[in-house]
Design an enzyme around this catalytic site. Structure first.
Site, PDB file in Angstrom:
ATOM      1  N   HIS A  72       0.764  -1.238   0.009  1.00  0.00           N
ATOM      2  CA  HIS A  72      -0.010  -0.301   0.118  1.00  0.00           C
ATOM      3  C   HIS A  72       0.820   1.207  -0.184  1.00  0.00           C
ATOM      4  O   HIS A  72       2.116   1.061   0.031  1.00  0.00           O
ATOM      5  CB  HIS A  72      -0.861   0.026   1.229  1.00  0.00           C
ATOM      6  CG  HIS A  72      -0.266   0.099   2.566  1.00  0.00           C
ATOM      7  ND1 HIS A  72       0.485  -0.763   3.003  1.00  0.00           N
ATOM      8  CD2 HIS A  72      -0.513   1.089   3.475  1.00  0.00           C
ATOM      9  CE1 HIS A  72       0.913  -0.497   4.266  1.00  0.00           C
ATOM     10  NE2 HIS A  72       0.332   0.467   4.478  1.00  0.00           N
ATOM     11  N   HIS A  74       1.291   3.823   2.095  1.00  0.00           N
ATOM     12  CA  HIS A  74       2.023   4.455   3.259  1.00  0.00           C
ATOM     13  C   HIS A  74       3.209   4.717   3.103  1.00  0.00           C
ATOM     14  O   HIS A  74       3.959   3.572   2.731  1.00  0.00           O
ATOM     15  CB  HIS A  74       1.344   3.781   4.551  1.00  0.00           C
ATOM     16  CG  HIS A  74      -0.007   4.452   4.892  1.00  0.00           C
ATOM     17  ND1 HIS A  74      -0.841   3.547   5.634  1.00  0.00           N
ATOM     18  CD2 HIS A  74      -0.779   5.368   4.544  1.00  0.00           C
ATOM     19  CE1 HIS A  74      -2.104   4.026   5.798  1.00  0.00           C
ATOM     20  NE2 HIS A  74      -1.951   5.385   5.199  1.00  0.00           N
ATOM     21  N   ASP A  76       5.973   4.405   4.954  1.00  0.00           N
ATOM     22  CA  ASP A  76       6.854   3.472   5.493  1.00  0.00           C
ATOM     23  C   ASP A  76       7.026   2.121   4.672  1.00  0.00           C
ATOM     24  O   ASP A  76       7.733   1.113   5.331  1.00  0.00           O
ATOM     25  CB  ASP A  76       6.370   3.088   7.146  1.00  0.00           C
ATOM     26  CG  ASP A  76       5.145   2.660   7.007  1.00  0.00           C
ATOM     27  OD1 ASP A  76       4.056   3.288   6.363  1.00  0.00           O
ATOM     28  OD2 ASP A  76       4.775   1.882   8.266  1.00  0.00           O
ATOM     29  N   HIS A 152      -7.272  -1.711   6.116  1.00  0.00           N
ATOM     30  CA  HIS A 152      -6.366  -0.746   6.564  1.00  0.00           C
ATOM     31  C   HIS A 152      -6.919   0.756   6.182  1.00  0.00           C
ATOM     32  O   HIS A 152      -8.120   0.930   5.628  1.00  0.00           O
ATOM     33  CB  HIS A 152      -5.027  -0.843   6.019  1.00  0.00           C
ATOM     34  CG  HIS A 152      -3.820  -0.183   6.564  1.00  0.00           C
ATOM     35  ND1 HIS A 152      -3.944   0.025   7.993  1.00  0.00           N
ATOM     36  CD2 HIS A 152      -2.840   0.694   6.043  1.00  0.00           C
ATOM     37  CE1 HIS A 152      -2.678   0.798   8.142  1.00  0.00           C
ATOM     38  NE2 HIS A 152      -2.189   1.027   7.091  1.00  0.00           N
ATOM     39  N   ASP A 222      -0.061  -4.337   6.749  1.00  0.00           N
ATOM     40  CA  ASP A 222      -0.715  -3.428   7.691  1.00  0.00           C
ATOM     41  C   ASP A 222      -2.414  -3.688   7.673  1.00  0.00           C
ATOM     42  O   ASP A 222      -2.906  -3.725   6.599  1.00  0.00           O
ATOM     43  CB  ASP A 222      -0.589  -2.015   7.185  1.00  0.00           C
ATOM     44  CG  ASP A 222       0.623  -1.448   7.670  1.00  0.00           C
ATOM     45  OD1 ASP A 222       1.618  -2.249   8.003  1.00  0.00           O
ATOM     46  OD2 ASP A 222       0.781  -0.128   7.674  1.00  0.00           O
ATOM     47  N   HIS A 280       6.375  -4.960  12.800  1.00  0.00           N
ATOM     48  CA  HIS A 280       5.830  -3.561  12.403  1.00  0.00           C
ATOM     49  C   HIS A 280       5.341  -2.887  13.931  1.00  0.00           C
ATOM     50  O   HIS A 280       4.395  -2.357  13.926  1.00  0.00           O
ATOM     51  CB  HIS A 280       4.356  -3.688  11.730  1.00  0.00           C
ATOM     52  CG  HIS A 280       4.047  -2.196  11.056  1.00  0.00           C
ATOM     53  ND1 HIS A 280       2.914  -1.273  11.417  1.00  0.00           N
ATOM     54  CD2 HIS A 280       4.132  -1.636   9.941  1.00  0.00           C
ATOM     55  CE1 HIS A 280       2.747  -0.260  10.856  1.00  0.00           C
ATOM     56  NE2 HIS A 280       3.508  -0.500   9.851  1.00  0.00           N
TER      57      HIS A 280
HETATM   58 ZN   LIG Z   1       0.020   1.707   6.618  1.00  0.00          ZN
END
Ligand SMILES: [Zn+2]
Length: 313
Positions: A72, A74, A76, A152, A222, A280
């Site tokens: 995805h 994001h 990080d 998420h 995530d 994570h």
């Molecule tokens: Zn995320």
């Protein structure tokens, strides 16, 4: 010895954690990234900031990476991607690089390359994925990769990496007694019966043994606690499930659509997986001990991800 080395590499299936932390690099943990070695192929799952340095530290021959999967958008999970693409370029890469992600990821890559006026010296092949579907996105004779829709804050999917079955093994006693022409070996290994010069039929099941059972790895990057994934990941040998928080932060986990260590363990238990690795970890946990303890109460065969840790399947 060379043959043995080749054999070990063709059958090796291992996961190396390159980043085990959450959004902010802290406590010696990079953001998310993992390298999967399967039958002599190197696949990268996510590519957070710092991935290149971790690759340099832990993995020889990074140009062998052929596929990169981004779960995805994001930061990080992909802020290291353009850096890696660029380094492959500077190192004179020749082989194509296959990148899998949501369509918006291609926009981001194209924009960064455009404004740095970079024309890659190697083919970059972008493959769009639909994170809402559980479907096979790569398949060849050695392995396949399937998406796992996750829950998420933005569209997100995990990935299952699975071996394809090896060919059957021919029994030694059969080869020693019957007169088998060399050109029959491949057909027998593929499942064919053998007929000798006198017309005698040897059924395949009597002259071969089963190949080793195939193994699979599921990566759930995530996600909040999300039971629909249980059926998709059922029975995998190894499951990575995020565990951003401990149980005291259950409320935060719910609000931010992340999972606690206990929730990761509940998913592992319901799916009947072989082993669980959690990661994570929020930067608030200097040491993942509390997360590990909470997960192990529900699913004892749990380990905590550490940067540089390699897990053999
Ligand atoms: Zn995320």
């Amino acid at each position: 010895l060379g043959v043995l080395f080749y054999y070990l590499h063709t059958v090796r299936f291992a996961v190396t954690i390159l980043g085990s932390g959450a959004a902010i690099p802290a406590n010696g943990r990079n953001p998310s990234s993992q390298l999967v070695e399967i039958r002599n192929h190197l696949l990268l799952l996510d590519c957070g900031e710092g991935t290149q340095m971790a690759l340099r530290k832990f993995v020889p021959g990074i140009q062998r990476i052929s596929h990169i999967f981004i779960s995805h958008l994001h930061g990080d999970h992909f802020y290291g991607l353009v850096g890696l693409i660029s380094s492959f370029h500077l190192l004179g890469r020749i082989n194509p690089l296959h990148i899998y992600g949501v369509p918006e990821l291609k926009e981001i890559i194209d924009l960064q390359l455009k404004h740095s006026r970079t024309e890659l010296v190697y083919p970059l092949e972008f493959h769009e994925i639909d994170p809402d579907k559980a479907e096979i996105i790569v398949e060849n004779e050695h392995f396949f990769v399937k998406t796992i829709p996750l829950n998420h804050r933005i569209p997100t999917c995990g990935f299952i990496v699975s071996e394809k079955p090896l060919k059957r093994n021919i029994r030694k006693d059969f080869v020693n007694t019957a007169d088998v022409p060399v050109n029959s070996f491949e057909k027998i290994r593929a499942g064919a019966d053998f007929v000798d010069a006198d017309g005698k039929v040897y059924p395949n099941s009597s002259i071969t043994t089963d190949p080793p059972r195939t193994k699979s790895y599921a990566y759930c990057s995530d996600t909040t606690y999300h039971e629909p994934i249980v059926n998709i990941i059922r029975g995998v040998n190894l499951l990575y499930h995020e565990a951003t928080f401990a149980n005291d932060k259950q409320k935060d986990a719910k609000e931010k659509l992340h999972a606690t260590a206990r929730e990761a363990a509940r998913i592992a238990l319901q799916a009947g997986v072989g082993r669980l690795v959690i990661g994570h970890f929020s930067a608030r946990y200097r040491d993942p001990e509390i997360l590990l303890d909470e997960a192990r109460e529900i699913f004892p065969d749990t380990i905590a991800a550490e940067d540089g840790l390699t897990i053999e399947l």
